[in-house]
Write an enzyme that holds these catalytic residues in place. Structure first.
Site, PDB file in Angstrom:
ATOM      1  N   LEU A 190      75.198  90.762  58.044  1.00  0.00           N
ATOM      2  CA  LEU A 190      76.796  92.136  57.686  1.00  0.00           C
ATOM      3  C   LEU A 190      77.839  92.062  59.171  1.00  0.00           C
ATOM      4  O   LEU A 190      78.660  92.063  59.277  1.00  0.00           O
ATOM      5  CB  LEU A 190      76.115  93.386  57.355  1.00  0.00           C
ATOM      6  CG  LEU A 190      77.420  94.123  56.850  1.00  0.00           C
ATOM      7  CD1 LEU A 190      77.828  93.769  55.876  1.00  0.00           C
ATOM      8  CD2 LEU A 190      76.489  95.365  55.941  1.00  0.00           C
ATOM      9  N   LYS A 191      76.777  92.188  60.780  1.00  0.00           N
ATOM     10  CA  LYS A 191      77.927  92.618  61.951  1.00  0.00           C
ATOM     11  C   LYS A 191      78.264  91.558  62.228  1.00  0.00           C
ATOM     12  O   LYS A 191      79.092  91.850  62.250  1.00  0.00           O
ATOM     13  CB  LYS A 191      76.475  93.433  63.192  1.00  0.00           C
ATOM     14  CG  LYS A 191      77.029  92.499  64.344  1.00  0.00           C
ATOM     15  CD  LYS A 191      75.907  92.525  65.583  1.00  0.00           C
ATOM     16  CE  LYS A 191      76.170  92.744  67.013  1.00  0.00           C
ATOM     17  NZ  LYS A 191      76.349  94.284  67.101  1.00  0.00           N
TER      18      LYS A 191
ATOM     19  N   SER B  65      75.479 103.454  85.645  1.00  0.00           N
ATOM     20  CA  SER B  65      75.654 102.424  85.201  1.00  0.00           C
ATOM     21  C   SER B  65      77.408 101.592  86.131  1.00  0.00           C
ATOM     22  O   SER B  65      78.173 102.682  85.847  1.00  0.00           O
ATOM     23  CB  SER B  65      75.786 101.888  84.087  1.00  0.00           C
ATOM     24  OG  SER B  65      76.384 102.359  83.367  1.00  0.00           O
TER      25      SER B  65
ATOM     26  N   ILE C 141      77.232 108.144  87.374  1.00  0.00           N
ATOM     27  CA  ILE C 141      76.490 108.256  86.413  1.00  0.00           C
ATOM     28  C   ILE C 141      75.566 107.984  86.182  1.00  0.00           C
ATOM     29  O   ILE C 141      74.251 107.588  85.905  1.00  0.00           O
ATOM     30  CB  ILE C 141      76.989 108.988  84.794  1.00  0.00           C
ATOM     31  CG1 ILE C 141      78.326 110.076  84.793  1.00  0.00           C
ATOM     32  CG2 ILE C 141      75.759 108.831  84.288  1.00  0.00           C
ATOM     33  CD1 ILE C 141      77.746 111.468  85.869  1.00  0.00           C
TER      34      ILE C 141
ATOM     35  N   HIS D 184      84.937 106.112  77.327  1.00  0.00           N
ATOM     36  CA  HIS D 184      84.475 105.557  76.142  1.00  0.00           C
ATOM     37  C   HIS D 184      85.661 104.389  76.128  1.00  0.00           C
ATOM     38  O   HIS D 184      86.186 104.175  75.307  1.00  0.00           O
ATOM     39  CB  HIS D 184      84.539 106.138  75.302  1.00  0.00           C
ATOM     40  CG  HIS D 184      83.245 106.808  74.837  1.00  0.00           C
ATOM     41  ND1 HIS D 184      83.409 107.946  75.420  1.00  0.00           N
ATOM     42  CD2 HIS D 184      82.217 107.032  74.539  1.00  0.00           C
ATOM     43  CE1 HIS D 184      82.008 108.315  75.180  1.00  0.00           C
ATOM     44  NE2 HIS D 184      80.914 107.506  74.710  1.00  0.00           N
TER      45      HIS D 184
ATOM     46  N   ARG E  53      71.250  90.176  60.876  1.00  0.00           N
ATOM     47  CA  ARG E  53      72.428  91.368  61.111  1.00  0.00           C
ATOM     48  C   ARG E  53      74.063  90.293  60.583  1.00  0.00           C
ATOM     49  O   ARG E  53      74.811  90.359  61.221  1.00  0.00           O
ATOM     50  CB  ARG E  53      72.881  91.458  62.768  1.00  0.00           C
ATOM     51  CG  ARG E  53      71.958  92.761  63.677  1.00  0.00           C
ATOM     52  CD  ARG E  53      71.957  92.505  64.675  1.00  0.00           C
ATOM     53  NE  ARG E  53      71.480  92.011  65.038  1.00  0.00           N
ATOM     54  CZ  ARG E  53      72.191  91.617  66.520  1.00  0.00           C
ATOM     55  NH1 ARG E  53      72.857  92.691  67.237  1.00  0.00           N
ATOM     56  NH2 ARG E  53      72.122  90.798  67.535  1.00  0.00           N
TER      57      ARG E  53
HETATM   58  N1  GLN Z   1      72.396 106.355  84.200  1.00  0.00           N
HETATM   59  C1  GLN Z   1      73.203 105.760  82.901  1.00  0.00           C
HETATM   60  C2  GLN Z   1      74.125 105.495  82.584  1.00  0.00           C
HETATM   61  O1  GLN Z   1      75.173 105.271  82.804  1.00  0.00           O
HETATM   62  C3  GLN Z   1      73.162 106.953  81.436  1.00  0.00           C
HETATM   63  C4  GLN Z   1      74.017 106.232  79.849  1.00  0.00           C
HETATM   64  C5  GLN Z   1      73.965 107.370  78.531  1.00  0.00           C
HETATM   65  O2  GLN Z   1      74.055 108.944  79.477  1.00  0.00           O
HETATM   66  N2  GLN Z   1      73.327 107.466  78.028  1.00  0.00           N
HETATM   67  O3  GLN Z   1      74.864 103.711  82.315  1.00  0.00           O
HETATM   68 ZN    ZN Z   2      75.838 109.826  79.186  1.00  0.00          ZN
END
Ligand code: GLN
Ligand code: ZN
Length: 763
Positions: free
Chosen positions: A18-19, A437, A435, A698, A16
């Site tokens: 290049l990375k 994590s 969700i 994000h 890697r």
């Molecule tokens: N349960 C995962 C998290 O929360 C879901 C990640 C995902 O949707 N890509 O990181």
């Molecule tokens: Zn997700």
């Protein structure tokens, strides 16, 4: 004679390189000249490998500092106005600003959109066409790299994306039809070809993978126009299609006025005969016989059996190649020190695939006896794989074939389940959750590194993970969330974690594949029947639940996502592998339930990306994908609430399948599109509960309560409040704790306002 070539080589480097160089350059720690030097070294090394393997050409311009479609935009001068580009030779920082929004020089600006390259996990930058779009040669990179390779004495075959696929992949801003730009674009392609001719280039490869799609008739017709306009060029064109068969587009492709055609006969073996009867006698036929999308060693004897009759007919007009660019496989298998030797023998990465081509070429031109030993080794490896008891676990296949419909159906309908769940699981209106994590802190990562390096014992590692889990639980309780999660501290990656605990998977040390820009993934390899030797998540989840009276959500990755993000077996259908994974997940669901867990989420973010390119194949895929989810979940009793989560998707084309999955709750990414992605659920009258993401994970920015409230008001206008949840768009592992806490506090405040509003409406 037969010609051997490749459609492209991985650009990132075996280590890697290049990375590393790119990220240092972006940080300001590496001079541009040094970055350019790393690029040059990588190109030269990769060309030399192609030459050493006896290939007749080296591929040039498959190298890119970010993405080859972005390179094409740079070559053609397709730079949106907001980048303030003045039209001089395209500079590297303008290029990086298009890719990422920022670069060491130049003002930050909104980057171009990025999306998946056909059905791969590689992402390209979407060309943006403006109403006054014109095209002209705006970058010398292509010509410079050709000169560079020629100076080294290589026979050069440049690789470019063709004009129709380039337009197809782009997006028109404003009121223009992008296909109408073709007439303006063709003269520039023509000019490029003329310049290549002046550089002494004999062959150019124009990639037209859009030919394997269901094309609207005007687009198919555009192929005829485009290639007629390029026909008188002094350079011979090899038109390359890949990722599938041409189907009804084959007749058109065979008649285009180009010198040669490349077909992917790994994905579409049946198309060979049709092509043989259709292809005019004077054309070159390049056959993609080595799998460019997977890591299995080829059965060279079988490939030769397939090639020999074609070779008799085509002789030197037959070219040999991998099915597509090798961009999608890791670089070098010989670097792997920890792979089980038996399994390692079954594999081939990019360099090994070059050698497979060499052997095929020698066998065709000098006879099989000239490479008898190599062919024999390949046959022995293929045989050993076919028969290995490590691959075949009869109890797994038996279980999969003896499944009945009852195994794939929950006991009751959603309406009944909902009542049962509400009785066991008292939740307020607009329940809040996340969700899965929580931040992967420096502490967590250090603990994992120490554990892997043997500096930390298993018990010491588990202790650190429990500390992280306890912290996550405490924070969620303080904030006042309704359904908690343990935070996934013990997982580096949602697929790797399960792959490491399941039988049938192996992991590489250096098996990196570029996903986008400097980002690489290291997909696990599913080599055999999948089985779960023991529970995978129960202990962590049980521990987390012991810390709170609030419901703790068990977190699992779904069968399709595990399949999609791995290199898969090619000796059985993907559906069969998905079902085996589903059975393993099913056992985990049962064990979680037995441990007292009442809410279980099975993530399927990759459901959409598994969709076949051709419409005719989509229904069958969605059928088995949904069935795999059912098999994984149907073991749960009515009282257990099953969640699923999806992101990265346009939901419109798969909404029926999402509904058919029949999860009690689905959480989705919707905030970045301002709830537009919710439309699919609204239009479809989605019957179960939904958690539309209210904030973009994000970005480190903490959204205001008002913004989340505004989004939820949009949702409550179109969906009943009783079926809405409140959650972020996706997992929070890439964020820091302070911003996560602040954002979740506001999310909970949003829920409280909504609850008060709906109480006020009742009185
Ligand atoms: N349960 C995962 C998290 O929360 C879901 C990640 C995902 O949707 N890509 O990181
Ligand atoms: Zn997700």
């Amino acid at each position: 004679m037969a010609i051997a070539h490749i459609l492209g080589f991985p650009r990132i480097g075996a280590s890697r390189e290049l990375k590393t160089a790119l990220e240092a350059y972006w940080k300001g720690d590496l001079a541009q000249t040094e970055l350019l030097a790393v690029g040059r070294q990588l190109r030269q090394r990769h060309w030399q490998c192609q030459r050493d393997a006896g290939l007749d050409f080296v591929s040039v311009r498959d190298f890119s500092f970010y993405d080859h479609i972005l390179d094409t935009s740079a070559l053609l001068g397709v730079v949106p106005t907001r980048f303030g580009w003045r039209g001089d030779d395209m500079d590297l920082d303008t290029y990086f600003r298009m890719a990422r929004g920022t670069a060491p020089s130049g003002a930050p600006v909104a980057a171009c959109e990025m999306t998946k390259w056909f059905d791969t996990n590689y992402h390209y930058l979407v060309p943006e066409f403006e109403p006054a779009q014109d095209f002209r040669i705006a970058s010398s990179k292509l010509f410079d790299e050709i000169a560079e390779a020629q100076t080294l004495g290589h026979a050069v075959k440049p690789v470019l994306v063709g004009p129709v696929t380039y337009l197809w992949l782009g997006k028109a801003k404003g009121d223009i039809d992008r296909l109408a730009l073709l007439e303006r674009l063709l003269p520039v392609y023509r000019e490029i070809l003329d310049r290549l001719a002046r550089l002494g280039i004999e062959w150019v490869q124009l990639d037209e993978p859009a030919l394997v799609l269901d094309l609207p008739p005007p687009w198919l017709a555009a192929y005829e126009r485009a290639y007629a306009a390029l026909a008188s060029s002094p350079v011979s064109i090899l038109l390359a299609s890949y990722f599938g068969g041409l189907g009804e587009n084959l007749a058109t492709a065979c008649q285009l006025p180009v010198a040669g055609l490349h077909l992917d006969i790994v994905r579409a073996p049946d198309e060979l005969n049709a092509a043989l009867t259709r292809l005019p006698a004077d054309k070159i036929l390049s056959l993609g016989v080595i799998d460019g999308r997977n890591v299995w060693r080829a059965d060279l004897a079988a490939v030769l059996d397939q090639l020999q009759p074609v070779h008799q007919r085509f002789a030197e007009r037959l070219w040999l190649a991998p099915s597509c660019s090798l961009l999608h496989v890791p670089v070098d298998l010989t670097r792997e020190q920890k792979l089980d030797p038996e399994i390692k023998r079954w594999l081939a990465f990019a360099l090994q695939k070059l050698d497979e081509l060499r052997v095929l070429k020698v066998a065709l031109t000098q006879g099989r006896s000239a490479v008898a030993e190599e062919i024999e080794q390949a046959t022995a490896a293929v045989e050993s794989r076919r028969q290995s008891p490590r691959i075949h676990r009869p109890h797994v296949t038996q279980r999969a074939t003896s499944l009945t419909e009852a195994h794939a159906q929950r006991a009751s309908t959603y309406a009944t389940r909902r009542q049962a769940q509400r009785a066991h699981l008292p939740l307020p209106l607009f329940p809040t959750t996340t969700i899965g994590s929580f931040p992967q802190t420096a502490d967590i990562r250090a603990a994992r590194r120490d554990y892997k390096a043997g500096r930390l014992s298993a018990a010491g590692y588990a202790e650190k993970m429990r500390t992280a889990i306890a912290h996550a639980v405490r924070v969620q309780e303080n904030i006042g969330l309704d359904v908690l999660v343990h935070g996934e501290a013990e997982r580096t990656d949602m697929v790797e974690y399960f792959g490491e605990l399941l039988d049938g998977f192996v992991f590489t040390q250096y098996g990196w594949v570029q996903s986008y820009g400097s980002r690489c993934v290291k997909p696990p390899i599913i080599f055999g029947d999948v089985a779960r030797p023991q529970p995978m998540t129960v202990e962590w989840t049980r521990y987390a639940q012991s810390l709170t009276t609030k419901p703790m959500k068990g977190m699992l990755t779904g069968p399709v996502t595990i399949l999609q993000w791995s290199f898969v077996r090619d000796d059985q259908p993907r559906a069969a592998t998905a079902l085996q994974i589903a059975l393993a997940i099913r056992d985990e669901v049962a064990d979680l339930e037995r441990a007292g867990i009442r809410v279980i989420q099975i993530d399927e973010p990759a459901l959409r990306e598994g969709l076949p390119l051709r419409r005719a194949e989509q229904a069958a895929y969605l059928d088995w994908a949904v069935r795999a989810f059912h098999v994984a979940t149907a073991v749960a009793t009515d009282e257990t609430q099953i969640h699923t989560h999806m992101c990265y998707a346009e939901f419109n084309d798969i909404i029926e399948a999402i509904a058919a999955m029949d999860a009690d709750v689905v959480t989705i990414e919707t905030s970045r599109s301002d709830m537009e992605l919710l439309d699919a659920f609204v239009n479809f009258k989605y019957p179960n509960e939904i958690g539309p993401g209210v904030y973009d994970i994000h970005s480190p920015r903490v959204p205001e309560t008002d913004e989340m409230l505004r989004l939820m008001h949009k949702a409550t206008q179109v969906l009943p409040a009783s079926r809405l949840w409140i959650n972020p768009d996706c997992g929070l592992k890439t964020r820091g704790w302070p911003e996560v806490e602040a954002a979740l506090r506001r999310m909970v405040a949003t829920a409280r306002i909504l609850r008060a509003e709906s109480r006020a409406m009742e009185v």
